[in-house]
Design a protein around this motif. Sequence first.
Motif, PDB file in Angstrom:
ATOM      1  N   SER A 101       0.824  -1.198   0.000  1.00  0.00           N
ATOM      2  CA  SER A 101       0.000   0.000   0.000  1.00  0.00           C
ATOM      3  C   SER A 101       0.863   1.254   0.000  1.00  0.00           C
ATOM      4  O   SER A 101       0.468   2.284  -0.525  1.00  0.00           O
ATOM      5  CB  SER A 101      -0.958  -0.001   1.200  1.00  0.00           C
ATOM      6  N   ALA A 102       2.087   1.158   0.580  1.00  0.00           N
ATOM      7  CA  ALA A 102       2.946   2.334   0.610  1.00  0.00           C
ATOM      8  C   ALA A 102       3.579   2.606  -0.751  1.00  0.00           C
ATOM      9  O   ALA A 102       3.985   3.704  -1.042  1.00  0.00           O
ATOM     10  CB  ALA A 102       4.033   2.150   1.659  1.00  0.00           C
ATOM     11  N   SER A 103       3.656   1.595  -1.598  1.00  0.00           N
ATOM     12  CA  SER A 103       4.394   1.793  -2.840  1.00  0.00           C
ATOM     13  C   SER A 103       3.489   1.795  -4.067  1.00  0.00           C
ATOM     14  O   SER A 103       3.960   1.803  -5.191  1.00  0.00           O
ATOM     15  CB  SER A 103       5.460   0.709  -2.985  1.00  0.00           C
ATOM     16  N   THR A 104       2.158   1.765  -3.851  1.00  0.00           N
ATOM     17  CA  THR A 104       1.254   1.787  -5.003  1.00  0.00           C
ATOM     18  C   THR A 104       0.330   3.003  -4.955  1.00  0.00           C
ATOM     19  O   THR A 104       0.094   3.586  -3.906  1.00  0.00           O
ATOM     20  CB  THR A 104       0.366   0.519  -5.054  1.00  0.00           C
ATOM     21  N   THR A 105      -0.195   3.359  -6.120  1.00  0.00           N
ATOM     22  CA  THR A 105      -1.150   4.465  -6.227  1.00  0.00           C
ATOM     23  C   THR A 105      -2.552   3.897  -5.974  1.00  0.00           C
ATOM     24  O   THR A 105      -2.720   2.671  -5.953  1.00  0.00           O
ATOM     25  CB  THR A 105      -1.107   5.061  -7.640  1.00  0.00           C
ATOM     26  N   PRO A 106      -3.570   4.767  -5.816  1.00  0.00           N
ATOM     27  CA  PRO A 106      -4.932   4.253  -5.631  1.00  0.00           C
ATOM     28  C   PRO A 106      -5.373   3.336  -6.784  1.00  0.00           C
ATOM     29  O   PRO A 106      -6.199   2.454  -6.596  1.00  0.00           O
ATOM     30  CB  PRO A 106      -5.783   5.524  -5.581  1.00  0.00           C
ATOM     31  N   ALA A 107      -4.804   3.553  -7.972  1.00  0.00           N
ATOM     32  CA  ALA A 107      -5.153   2.697  -9.109  1.00  0.00           C
ATOM     33  C   ALA A 107      -4.440   1.343  -9.048  1.00  0.00           C
ATOM     34  O   ALA A 107      -4.601   0.511  -9.935  1.00  0.00           O
ATOM     35  CB  ALA A 107      -4.818   3.410 -10.418  1.00  0.00           C
TER      36      ALA A 107
END
Length: 349
Positions: A39-45
């Motif tokens: 979750s820290a390394s991804t965008t909402p998409a």
Amino acid sequence: MHDYRETSPLRTCRLTALCAICVVALLGAGCGAEDDADSASTTPAGKARLSVGTTVAPITSIAANIGGDRVQITGIVPEGTNSHTFEPKPSVAELLSTIDVLFTNGLKLEEPTRDLAEANLKSGAEIVELGTKSIPESEYAYDFSFPESGGKPNPHLWTDPKYALKYAAVIRDELVERDGDDAAYFKANYDKFKAKVDEFDKAMRTSFATIPRAKRKLLTYHDAYAYFAKDYGWDIIGAIQVSDFEDPTPKEVAGLIDQVKETRVPAIFGSEVFPSPVLEQIGKEASVKYVDVLRDDDLPGAPGEPEHSWLGLMHFDYVTMTEAMGGDASALKAFKPGDVAPDEAEYPQ
Ligand SMILES: [Zn+2]
């Protein structure tokens, strides 16, 4: 010393490896660390966040205002160092090999970092020179600290809000191009940033107007306000720091003392990054205040605090200048600096 591995994918790899072991050990009982890392390394998409490198702290802050929590930003030039002579350690190559885009100032400020980036960027990654894209060459300033003969123009565009906004627009366009899913977010951040900078610009003009135009004269140690002065009606009467960062000769010092006496400025300004006994001496001998706290790329406060931002930096400088010149800084003081998006960037100290 700052360790770039803290934020590099190596850490993610180690975490993932650790998770794999823990998944095996617990026979699929799950591993919370993996979810956190994702979750820290991804965008909402659900895509990997863009990895952005930046050089000096004001650029890091402007990038953070546009990229917010959708990009991962890592600064390279530690705050409080001389950015004009900074040479990255070979270990910075590791960071440079992982980023998608490197935002630099350009105008020949960060040549060693640029060289290291050119040798190490991964395929598809690029260097974007914000300053170079924000001003035509015909408008470059050359002056005492940055003589034309030296081939390096004055690079300090970001102390002038007009150019800082142009930097922000270049950053917005680059992020939109590379991460279209978050285009609306980057555009909205730019719009909020622009509104705040416009408000700051008004406060600057109101405060400066309380100083008679003829008295708006700057003698600084580090020559960081050339573009600002032109746009806000100040005259640069000189800068002490010569192009090789050595002290001026006794003859030059004597000349500057005469000049300060003649122009009758109430204050001269030093830089917090470059302590200057010479400027102190000039102040004493010309009987003017010597204010040694201006800063051009070392943000005030600590990372995470609102004043630790490009706006906080400019706010500090222009309140200081206005008050030292006998003006009324209340319009500037009523302005609250801060970020328009979460600043999760890494600022090496
Ligand atoms: Zn500088």
